[in-house]
Scaffold this motif. Structure first.
Motif, mmCIF file in Angstrom:
data_model
loop_
_atom_site.group_PDB
_atom_site.id
_atom_site.type_symbol
_atom_site.label_atom_id
_atom_site.label_comp_id
_atom_site.label_asym_id
_atom_site.label_seq_id
_atom_site.Cartn_x
_atom_site.Cartn_y
_atom_site.Cartn_z
ATOM 1 N N CYS A 111 0.573 -1.851 -0.320
ATOM 2 C CA CYS A 111 0.330 -0.141 -0.274
ATOM 3 C C CYS A 111 1.073 0.986 0.204
ATOM 4 O O CYS A 111 0.791 2.460 -0.456
ATOM 5 C CB CYS A 111 -1.092 -0.120 1.151
ATOM 6 N N GLU A 130 9.281 3.891 6.749
ATOM 7 C CA GLU A 130 9.683 2.431 6.995
ATOM 8 C C GLU A 130 10.473 2.205 8.694
ATOM 9 O O GLU A 130 11.738 2.684 7.918
ATOM 10 C CB GLU A 130 10.228 1.861 5.916
ATOM 11 N N GLY A 161 9.402 -4.128 7.779
ATOM 12 C CA GLY A 161 10.544 -4.382 6.120
ATOM 13 C C GLY A 161 9.992 -3.790 5.195
ATOM 14 O O GLY A 161 8.792 -4.083 5.198
ATOM 15 N N ALA A 165 4.252 -7.098 4.988
ATOM 16 C CA ALA A 165 4.011 -8.542 5.177
ATOM 17 C C ALA A 165 4.048 -9.610 4.024
ATOM 18 O O ALA A 165 3.897 -10.487 4.475
ATOM 19 C CB ALA A 165 2.508 -8.102 5.171
ATOM 20 N N GLY A 166 4.029 -8.864 2.559
ATOM 21 C CA GLY A 166 3.321 -9.998 1.777
ATOM 22 C C GLY A 166 5.258 -10.316 0.965
ATOM 23 O O GLY A 166 4.717 -10.947 0.369
ATOM 24 N N LYS A 172 0.157 -14.281 -4.131
ATOM 25 C CA LYS A 172 -0.868 -14.407 -4.836
ATOM 26 C C LYS A 172 -1.399 -12.956 -5.046
ATOM 27 O O LYS A 172 -1.252 -12.246 -4.174
ATOM 28 C CB LYS A 172 -1.760 -14.529 -3.930
ATOM 29 N N VAL A 237 7.771 5.620 13.389
ATOM 30 C CA VAL A 237 7.220 6.462 13.422
ATOM 31 C C VAL A 237 6.291 6.306 14.610
ATOM 32 O O VAL A 237 5.571 5.254 15.301
ATOM 33 C CB VAL A 237 6.163 7.284 12.709
ATOM 34 N N THR A 296 1.478 1.589 17.053
ATOM 35 C CA THR A 296 0.890 2.178 15.949
ATOM 36 C C THR A 296 -0.014 2.610 15.977
ATOM 37 O O THR A 296 -0.158 3.268 16.749
ATOM 38 C CB THR A 296 1.869 2.436 15.096
ATOM 39 N N GLU A 547 -4.370 -2.547 4.427
ATOM 40 C CA GLU A 547 -4.522 -3.848 5.387
ATOM 41 C C GLU A 547 -4.382 -3.404 7.208
ATOM 42 O O GLU A 547 -5.984 -3.454 7.436
ATOM 43 C CB GLU A 547 -4.009 -5.250 5.321
ATOM 44 N N ILE A 555 -2.172 -8.312 -1.208
ATOM 45 C CA ILE A 555 -1.309 -7.551 -1.778
ATOM 46 C C ILE A 555 -1.842 -6.568 -2.691
ATOM 47 O O ILE A 555 -1.432 -5.619 -2.759
ATOM 48 C CB ILE A 555 0.074 -8.318 -2.510
HETATM 49 C C1 FAD Z 1 3.304 -14.731 6.145
HETATM 50 C C2 FAD Z 1 2.349 -13.928 4.699
HETATM 51 C C3 FAD Z 1 2.414 -14.715 3.814
HETATM 52 C C4 FAD Z 1 0.439 -14.306 2.455
HETATM 53 N N1 FAD Z 1 0.564 -14.185 1.897
HETATM 54 C C5 FAD Z 1 -0.342 -12.837 0.752
HETATM 55 C C6 FAD Z 1 -0.193 -13.563 -0.869
HETATM 56 O O1 FAD Z 1 -0.044 -14.511 -1.103
HETATM 57 N N2 FAD Z 1 -1.582 -12.604 -1.582
HETATM 58 C C7 FAD Z 1 -1.730 -11.954 -0.799
HETATM 59 O O2 FAD Z 1 -2.723 -11.483 -1.512
HETATM 60 N N3 FAD Z 1 -1.396 -11.054 0.738
HETATM 61 C C8 FAD Z 1 -0.918 -12.414 1.609
HETATM 62 N N4 FAD Z 1 -0.238 -12.049 2.717
HETATM 63 C C9 FAD Z 1 -0.905 -10.364 2.895
HETATM 64 C C10 FAD Z 1 -0.472 -9.264 2.078
HETATM 65 O O3 FAD Z 1 1.292 -9.426 2.809
HETATM 66 C C11 FAD Z 1 -1.180 -8.110 2.684
HETATM 67 O O4 FAD Z 1 -2.931 -8.317 3.249
HETATM 68 C C12 FAD Z 1 0.128 -6.722 2.691
HETATM 69 O O5 FAD Z 1 1.048 -6.608 2.271
HETATM 70 C C13 FAD Z 1 -1.060 -5.203 3.032
HETATM 71 O O6 FAD Z 1 -0.334 -3.952 2.474
HETATM 72 P P1 FAD Z 1 -0.015 -3.193 3.673
HETATM 73 O O7 FAD Z 1 0.805 -2.861 2.713
HETATM 74 O O8 FAD Z 1 -1.294 -2.814 3.641
HETATM 75 O O9 FAD Z 1 0.783 -3.382 4.655
HETATM 76 P P2 FAD Z 1 1.855 -4.277 5.282
HETATM 77 O O10 FAD Z 1 2.568 -4.896 3.873
HETATM 78 O O11 FAD Z 1 1.765 -4.909 6.549
HETATM 79 O O12 FAD Z 1 3.001 -2.864 5.054
HETATM 80 C C14 FAD Z 1 3.291 -2.641 6.183
HETATM 81 C C15 FAD Z 1 4.409 -1.472 6.837
HETATM 82 O O13 FAD Z 1 4.360 -0.472 7.276
HETATM 83 C C16 FAD Z 1 5.830 -0.683 8.234
HETATM 84 N N5 FAD Z 1 5.331 0.256 9.808
HETATM 85 C C17 FAD Z 1 4.857 -0.942 10.473
HETATM 86 N N6 FAD Z 1 4.255 0.382 11.664
HETATM 87 C C18 FAD Z 1 5.369 1.739 11.514
HETATM 88 C C19 FAD Z 1 5.738 2.899 11.498
HETATM 89 N N7 FAD Z 1 4.976 3.105 13.192
HETATM 90 N N8 FAD Z 1 6.636 3.522 11.870
HETATM 91 C C20 FAD Z 1 6.807 3.112 10.249
HETATM 92 N N9 FAD Z 1 6.740 2.206 9.426
HETATM 93 C C21 FAD Z 1 5.699 0.991 9.884
HETATM 94 C C22 FAD Z 1 5.585 -1.996 8.415
HETATM 95 O O14 FAD Z 1 7.317 -2.424 8.891
HETATM 96 C C23 FAD Z 1 5.607 -2.745 7.281
HETATM 97 O O15 FAD Z 1 6.976 -2.729 6.051
HETATM 98 C C24 FAD Z 1 0.107 -11.657 3.134
HETATM 99 C C25 FAD Z 1 0.909 -12.089 4.469
HETATM 100 C C26 FAD Z 1 1.712 -12.724 5.152
HETATM 101 C C27 FAD Z 1 2.534 -12.044 6.354
#
Ligand code: FAD
Length: 590
Positions: A111, A130, A161, A165-166, A172, A237, A296, A547, A555
């Protein structure tokens, strides 16, 4: 261009045979087909004795008026729709030297990266913060922990990192989200530009795989930086700075600035505070912190940002031999190289009113350690692009209701009750596994019969194995009674569902299938509600996204939400009216 849909061809066809099938289907001579592009390829397995591919194709045709008139009556042939993504605007004045604070994006998951990329492409030079490390260092920490070579690092792991999370996942890229503005197509095209296999543009159920995802994430970073964006790692943050807004006059629902949106908020963002004490001035902050940023969420609650508890699911991960799933899905075609490892999606509605479903199924994959806090244990799954590990795994999870979470919170309506619920059961799983990050593990046969395993008894080399299977969870597993890391209703629901899944997949509840626990991070335990202009309903300038805020469930949907929020930020900065309507919800759990 014309779009031909539902063209069925045998699995073993060549490119020329596909072309011949198009010509035969439309009754055209070879010279009439000038060009052909695959739009979608899916597997039609409705008849397991004749599994075939089903294609949608864009065709460039050279045919006379008479043939065109005939083709106009073909129900499977339509003019090709335009799939081009269009930017909402560009920022000529936001270049270097601009005195306004740059838009800030918190979180480098899909995102945050797509929000930052789109802002950069529109000329806004975003600053992305990050908390974790760049993907190379993060991979070393995470794989090192799994292999027992490095300690668990709460800031550098499966959840935190670069890439989010993905990153260590099956990758997928499915979504059922309606996509009239082609945001999903834009995400996929950018992923391909960053190194993903171009087949993700047309496969019905595409996936990238762990190691390729790391390359793609590096590519996204390079594209953002090349466009003037900046990414700071290990920049957690810890606070948002706000200023109070005039409360709306009583009886007035709040004024509405067409360029900024609702004036319902009582505060406005003016900055963000980092863990090292730095305060950065801000007007627009995209909050894309994912579902595991518990500290957070607590900070946001303390700063008065509207936040509420949201239900999610809890359960266990199950492993089967992949050939068992292939046989159930593909019958005699199991093992066909063009089909790859088979997937499944299962749901069962239980007699206790609960629903049990398969979550994040990883064909030919591994169960992974997915905790983000010390002293807690969480399972999830991942696959490489090849999906050629021996076991299939998926979460078998039970849907929760808000009333399940409330007893764990501090008083009624505690927005963080879900976080407390997760911590409770993750800590139980950690203790069951011997408090060393090994996962508690049980054979399905023992779980179903309620047989007491010998807790704390690692099998040979600390690994649980059955005659058919070895648990794939890398830090190792310990035999335990998994009931102890689940609420009673969840254990009962899973006990009922596993045999019921036999109807779809014979062998699903076989005694030697393996369960590990506990699976708690199926989606965010909170929602950070936003208004029409995608800002927080009470904190102007804060754009909850992805998310963690409850607006994505995978993702692809997280990337799509990042684009939508970037558009909202751009419209505000350009003082262009926001199109009214929805708050952009794009939730679509994998
Ligand atoms: C093991 C695993 C397998 C998965 N497999 C799939 C798949 O195959 N297909 C799929 O569609 N989805 C999958 N998912 C789910 C998918 O990863 C998430 O839905 C997606 O990554 C959400 O995206 P996001 O950017 O909203 O959040 P995230 O990907 O969680 O990213 C959030 C980021 O914010 C950072 N952050 C958090 N707090 C702070 C702060 N206070 N200051 C600075 N940075 C911060 C974190 O370090 C992280 O890098 C999987 C998840 C996991 C854990």
């Amino acid at each position: 261009m014309f779009r031909l849909s539902e063209l069925k061809v045998p699995l073993d066809h060549s490119a020329d045979e596909l072309r011949q099938a198009v010509l035969a289907r439309l009754g055209l001579p070879a010279e009439a087909l000038l060009g052909m592009e695959v739009v979608k390829r899916s597997i039609d397995a409705r008849c397991r004795s004749a599994i075939q591919f089903s294609y949608s194709l864009d065709l460039e045709l050279d045919c006379g008026a008479r043939v065109r008139r005939r083709l106009a009556h073909d129900p499977q042939l339509r003019p090709s729709p335009d799939r081009t993504y269009r930017f909402v605007g560009r920022a000529p004045g936001d270049g270097p030297g601009c005195s306004r604070p740059r838009p800030i994006v918190i979180g480098a998951g899909p995102c945050g990266y797509f929000a930052a990329l789109l802002l950069a492409q529109m000329g806004f030079r975003p600053l992305l913060l990050e908390r974790g490390k760049p993907v190379k260092e993060r991979s070393a920490d995470t794989f090192g922990f799994w292999r027992g070579q490095r300690p668990f690092d709460p800031e550098s792991n499966v959840q935190f990192g670069e890439g989010g999370a993905g990153t260590f996942s099956d990758g997928k890229l499915y979504s059922q989200v309606r996509d009239p503005q082609h945001h999903g197509r834009k995400v996929l095209e950018e992923l391909v530009a960053c190194g993903a296999n171009p087949d993700i543009l047309h496969l019905h159920r595409p996936h990238i795989g762990t190691f390729k995802l790391a390359t793609v994430v590096r590519g996204l970073r390079a594209r953002i930086e090349a466009l003037g964006g900046e990414i700071r790692f290990e920049a957690r943050v810890v606070g948002i700075e706000t200023t109070a807004l005039e409360p709306p006059a009583s009886g007035n629902q709040g004024s509405r600035d067409p360029f900024v949106g609702d004036r319902m908020g009582h505060q406005r963002v003016v900055g963000v505070r980092l863990a090292d004490g730095t305060v950065l001035a801000a007007e627009q902050v995209v909050l894309a912190v994912g579902h595991s940023a518990r500290d957070t969420f607590a900070m946001l609650q303390a700063r008065g940002v509207a936040i509420e508890a949201k239900p999610f699911s809890i359960g266990l991960r199950i492993e089967h031999p992949q050939p068992l799933i292939d046989r159930a899905r593909w019958g005699a075609f199991a093992g066909h190289p063009r089909l790859g490892a088979a997937e499944y999606k299962l749901v069962h509605h239980c007699s206790n009113g609960r629903s049990v479903y398969s979550f994040c199924m990883c064909p030919g994959g591994l169960v992974v350690a997915a905790a983000s806090e010390p002293g807690h244990l969480v399972t999830n799954g991942m696959s490489q692009h090849s999906r050629n590990e021996r076991n299939a795994n998926s979460g078998i999870v039970v849907g929760l209701e808000l009333s399940d979470l409330e007893p764990y919170g501090c008083g009624a309506n505690d927005p963080l009750a879900g976080v407390a619920f997760q911590r409770h059961w993750e800590a139980k799983a950690f203790a069951l596994g011997g408090s060393t990050y090994r996962a508690p593990c049980q054979r399905v046969g023992d779980f179903l019969s309620g047989t007491q395993a010998s807790p704390g008894n690692p099998g040979s080399h600390g690994e649980r194995s059955s005659p058919l299977l070895q648990a794939s969870y890398a830090p190792g597993v310990i035999e335990a009674n998994l009931e102890a890391c689940l609420p009673d209703f969840a254990a009962a629901a899973i006990r009922e569902a596993l045999p019921a899944f036999e109807r779809s997949i014979p062998g699903f509840s076989m005694a030697d299938a393996l369960l590990t626990g506990v699976e708690t991070r199926t989606s965010s335990p909170v929602r950070i509600p936003r208004g029409e202009n995608l800002q927080s309903i009470n904190t102007q300038g804060l754009y909850p996204a992805g998310e963690g805020a409850g607006y994505a469930g995978g993702i692809l949907s997280a990337g799509i939400d990042g684009i939508k929020v970037a558009e909202a930020v751009a419209l505000t900065r350009l003082r262009l009216p926001h199109p009214g309507g929805s708050n952009g919800s794009a939730c679509d759990p994998t």
